[in-house]
Design an enzyme around this catalytic site. Structure first.
Site, PDB file in Angstrom:
ATOM      1  N   PHE A 139       0.879  -1.207   0.084  1.00  0.00           N
ATOM      2  CA  PHE A 139       0.031  -0.114   0.060  1.00  0.00           C
ATOM      3  C   PHE A 139       0.742   1.162  -0.162  1.00  0.00           C
ATOM      4  O   PHE A 139       0.257   2.285  -0.461  1.00  0.00           O
ATOM      5  CB  PHE A 139      -0.811   0.073   1.335  1.00  0.00           C
ATOM      6  CG  PHE A 139      -0.032  -0.144   2.509  1.00  0.00           C
ATOM      7  CD1 PHE A 139       0.613   0.763   2.996  1.00  0.00           C
ATOM      8  CD2 PHE A 139       0.045  -1.611   3.117  1.00  0.00           C
ATOM      9  CE1 PHE A 139       1.552   0.645   4.142  1.00  0.00           C
ATOM     10  CE2 PHE A 139       0.499  -1.537   4.310  1.00  0.00           C
ATOM     11  CZ  PHE A 139       1.328  -0.489   4.830  1.00  0.00           C
TER      12      PHE A 139
ATOM     13  N   LYS B 209       0.000   5.636   7.967  1.00  0.00           N
ATOM     14  CA  LYS B 209      -0.114   4.783   6.951  1.00  0.00           C
ATOM     15  C   LYS B 209      -0.074   5.581   5.915  1.00  0.00           C
ATOM     16  O   LYS B 209      -1.197   6.264   5.555  1.00  0.00           O
ATOM     17  CB  LYS B 209      -0.893   3.591   7.006  1.00  0.00           C
ATOM     18  CG  LYS B 209      -0.824   2.709   5.614  1.00  0.00           C
ATOM     19  CD  LYS B 209      -1.921   1.535   5.629  1.00  0.00           C
ATOM     20  CE  LYS B 209      -1.751   0.935   6.825  1.00  0.00           C
ATOM     21  NZ  LYS B 209      -2.999  -0.606   6.476  1.00  0.00           N
TER      22      LYS B 209
ATOM     23  N   ASP C 139      -6.212 -12.111   6.398  1.00  0.00           N
ATOM     24  CA  ASP C 139      -4.839 -12.078   6.389  1.00  0.00           C
ATOM     25  C   ASP C 139      -4.322 -12.241   7.474  1.00  0.00           C
ATOM     26  O   ASP C 139      -3.440 -11.235   7.992  1.00  0.00           O
ATOM     27  CB  ASP C 139      -4.443 -10.759   5.576  1.00  0.00           C
ATOM     28  CG  ASP C 139      -3.078 -10.977   5.191  1.00  0.00           C
ATOM     29  OD1 ASP C 139      -2.570 -12.079   5.022  1.00  0.00           O
ATOM     30  OD2 ASP C 139      -2.528  -9.922   4.744  1.00  0.00           O
TER      31      ASP C 139
END
Length: 735
Positions: free
Chosen positions: A536, A553, A650
């Site tokens: 990402f 992030k 995940d």
């Protein structure tokens, strides 16, 4: 004359203390002529790490003289003098004989062991060095290894210590010999030493038969040990040094000299590197060889190759077939393989094409190579011009290696190793490959096409920017920030309206931050603040004006997958609150910049501790149980107790973050999916996640459910208990 009873009592007590109490030799590190060490007395090094004295191993009653560790509970013996001739009683003595040699004598005065030094003087002395070395020298040069008549490091038994030198001679040297059993230090069936042929290797022999080898030394590492291949340079560890006598020796330099470390050939044939763990008060095995079936010498026979993760482990090298097919199918691979097609150079005919070479990558190179100081091209020519040459390799630090005999003990290391070029018949080579000039033309045409495509995309981007205002209503991601006037300040933007796919997802619990605010918090996204990187984009550490630490992030501008994850994570995490889920503090959207702001986890992720041999000891069993319990609680909340029923998809060690108290928090919801109240499973064409953690029905059929996360949790549970990594491969979308 009569005596007082009191006087008689004290005289008797004095007599008892003088003659009947066990003797205790004063702690010293030297022994000179005329002195002795009796059974029960010891010679101790200055740092008190080592001692010389009598001992009985295991359940044996026989007495031996040896050097062992002193201050630790497990006083492991590192050297034994009279390993062939034990003493039956406790009346043995260690002393310096009349000829100046070190002696071990029994109660009858007979010598059971001698240092047998050729040149000694009548004025010799023995010193136990802080390295664990016994040094016999002149009294005038005591402790000087360069002037020593004899030293235990030059006459080892089964243990190699730092500062010890192992000679690299012109032939195989059997430097270390195992004990016969844990209770019998007499020479056993296994030896360890150096084979200097080609490039030096560490070898373990079972009598005269090879059991394991380290692979060739390339100046930095032993190339056949996968754990060493992860490193490219060494400041510490093994080195080859040339001493004043002109000879070459292997030495080992530990990174921390205060640590107790040793290498040992065990009684049952394993080469082990051990380190004393002070907190656990036990020896920790850092590596043990052979560690698996493929590590056993020539496990698949000549011209066979062993792959640890293969099923079965053994296969023939390309161009070869099993020599005994029936035995091969039964799992007996010792017969090895043979060529399918004979080499043209062996047929003494010009019919057919010329022999060629096939690359075998990531290999532990075969044994018994000849080494030449040649370039890669000259190495190939030398092999090509010699019909006896079976293969060649050109290795940094070794240069040209050529094999004229059978290829033995070949392994596939998957992620490490060197490239071996095998000689094959023309019929075994791949002739579908295009000529070199055609490949060059295709590459050039491809580069021109890429350049033109980049130019067209750049022009298109400029055009889109000019018309972006009129097309904003059709933009997939709509952001209405109520604090536009503060867009270029360092203030918090406040709880603006964030609309994704027609639904407002933020509110008072999910504030909006402007770009400048986040830039200031992360020191303008500096390298020092970078925590990691994923598909990402990047993750940075930051600090809010109030002192609270955050993790940011930052979505990569070119990551289409990251945009989907960004949307998904805001929609899901904004609605979830649990002590075992990572907390989303806010988000920031300004132009192409899209960021998520999380609480900062100072102890990184679980895999940072779990798979690092240096840090595994920090995860005690109680803490591991607490981590497992916390993950289970977070997963139960996602599946059953939250307002939305969430399938994570995940779940793995790198997605479990640890706070300052080492409490686990599940993170990374970019791939998660929401289930309806009555839904039990979903089928998808977009299989995402990490192989090794995926349930089989999800990986193969795209079918996932609550059970998919439970499967991943089971794999993670095994990793936490065993401390071993589940081999996995990252894959992208299969849409």
């Amino acid at each position: 004359m009569s005596r007082s009873p009191v006087i008689v009592f004290f005289l008797s007590l004095s007599y008892s203390l003088l003659f009947l109490a066990p003797s205790c030799h004063a702690a010293t590190n030297t022994l000179t002529k005329g002195q002795s060490i009796k059974d029960g007395e010891i010679l101790t090094s200055v740092d008190e790490n080592f001692e010389l004295g009598f001992f009985s191993p295991g359940n044996s009653t026989s007495r031996y003289v040896g050097v062992r560790y002193s201050k630790i509970q497990d006083q492991a013996v590192i050297w034994v003098a009279n390993r062939d001739k034990p003493i039956s009683g406790t009346d043995g003595v260690v002393k310096i004989g009349e000829d100046g040699n070190l002696l071990v004598v029994n109660g009858n005065g007979s010598s059971v062991w001698s240092s047998n030094a050729s040149f000694v003087s009548s004025n010799t002395a023995l010193m136990l060095d802080t390295t664990g070395n016994l040094i016999l020298s002149s009294n005038d040069s005591i402790g000087d290894t360069d002037k020593a008549y004899w030293q235990s490091f030059n006459n080892p038994t089964d243990t190699y210590l730092p500062d010890m030198k192992v000679l690299i001679g012109s032939a195989e040297i059997y430097a270390f010999t195992s004990w016969k059993s844990t209770s019998d230090p007499s020479p056993g069936n296994f030896t360890m030493g150096v084979d200097p042929r080609g490039a030096p290797q560490i070898v373990v022999w079972e009598q005269s038969r090879r059991r394991w080898r380290s692979g060739h030394w390339n100046g930095l590492i032993f190339s056949g040990v996968p754990s060493m291949a992860a490193f490219t340079t060494y400041r510490y560890g093994f080195k080859i040094t040339r001493e004043n006598d002109g000879k070459l020796y292997f030495t080992y330099n530990p990174s921390d000299p205060s640590e107790l470390m040793k290498f040992q050939i065990t009684w049952n044939g394993f080469e082990e590197q051990k380190r004393w763990n002070k907190s656990a008060k036990a020896w920790q095995v850092m590596q043990s060889q052979p560690s698996e079936e493929c590590e056993k010498y020539n496990h698949c026979g000549n011209f066979g190759v062993c792959t640890p993760s293969g099923s079965p482990n053994c296969r023939c090298l390309e161009g070869f077939q099993p020599r005994h097919p029936d035995q091969w199918r039964l799992g007996n691979w010792s017969g090895g393989c043979e060529r399918r097609s004979p080499l043209q150079c062996q047929m003494n005919t010009s019919n057919g094409g010329e022999d060629g070479f096939k690359a075998v990558r990531c290999a532990k190179l075969p044994d018994f190579a000849d080494v030449y100081q040649l370039s890669s091209d000259d190495c190939k020519k030398k092999c090509q011009n010699n019909c006896s040459c079976k293969a060649y390799a050109h290795v940094t630090g070794i240069r040209c290696m050529i094999w004229n005999g059978d290829l033995t003990d070949v392994q596939n290391h998957i992620q490490s190793g060197n490239t071996l070029y095998m000689r094959l018949a023309y019929s075994e080579l791949d002739h579908s490959r295009l000529p070199t000039y055609v490949i060059v033309l295709i590459v050039l045409a491809g580069l021109v096409f890429v350049a033109i495509s980049i130019w067209l995309l750049w022009m298109l981007k400029k055009k889109l920017k000019a018309t972006s205002a009129s097309m904003s209503t059709n933009h997939e991601l709509q952001v209405h920030d109520l604090s536009r006037s503060k867009e270029y300040t360092t203030d918090l933007s406040g709880p603006g309206d964030l609309v994704l796919e027609g639904s407002q997802v933020n509110g008072p619990d999910l504030p909006m931050f402007n770009f400048n605010f986040v830039a200031v918090a992360t020191n303008n996204f500096s390298e020092e603040n970078k925590l990691g990187q994923g598909g990402f984009g990047l993750v940075y550490k930051g600090k809010l004006p109030g002192g609270e630490e955050i993790a940011v992030k930052r979505l990569s501008k070119i990551s289409g997958q990251g945009l989907l994850e960004f949307k998904n994570e805001i929609i899901l995490i904004a609605k979830l609150q649990h002590r075992n889920l990572v907390r989303l503090l806010g988000c920031s959207i300004q132009g192409d910049e899209k960021m998520l702001i999380y609480e900062y986890m100072p102890n990184k992720s679980l895999d940072y501790f779990l798979f690092d041999p240096e840090k595994q000891g920090l995860l005690e069993w109680n803490k591991r149980f607490e981590i497992i319990e916390g993950i289970a609680r977070g997963l139960l909340y996602l599946h059953r107790d939250s307002r939305l029923r969430i399938i994570h998809r995940d779940l793995k060690a790198s997605n479990i973050l640890l706070d300052e108290g080492m409490n686990p928090k599940i993170s990374d919801f970019g791939m998660a999916r929401i289930f309806g109240a009555n839904q039990n499973e979903i089928n998808t064409n977009r299989v995402v996640g990490t192989y090794g953690y995926m349930a089989p029905e999800y990986a193969m059929e795209g079918l996932f459910s609550v059970k998919s996360d439970v499967y991943s949790f089971g794999v993670l549970l095994l990793e936490i208990v065993s401390g071993r990594r589940n081999t996995s491969f990252r894959m992208g979308s299969l849409e």
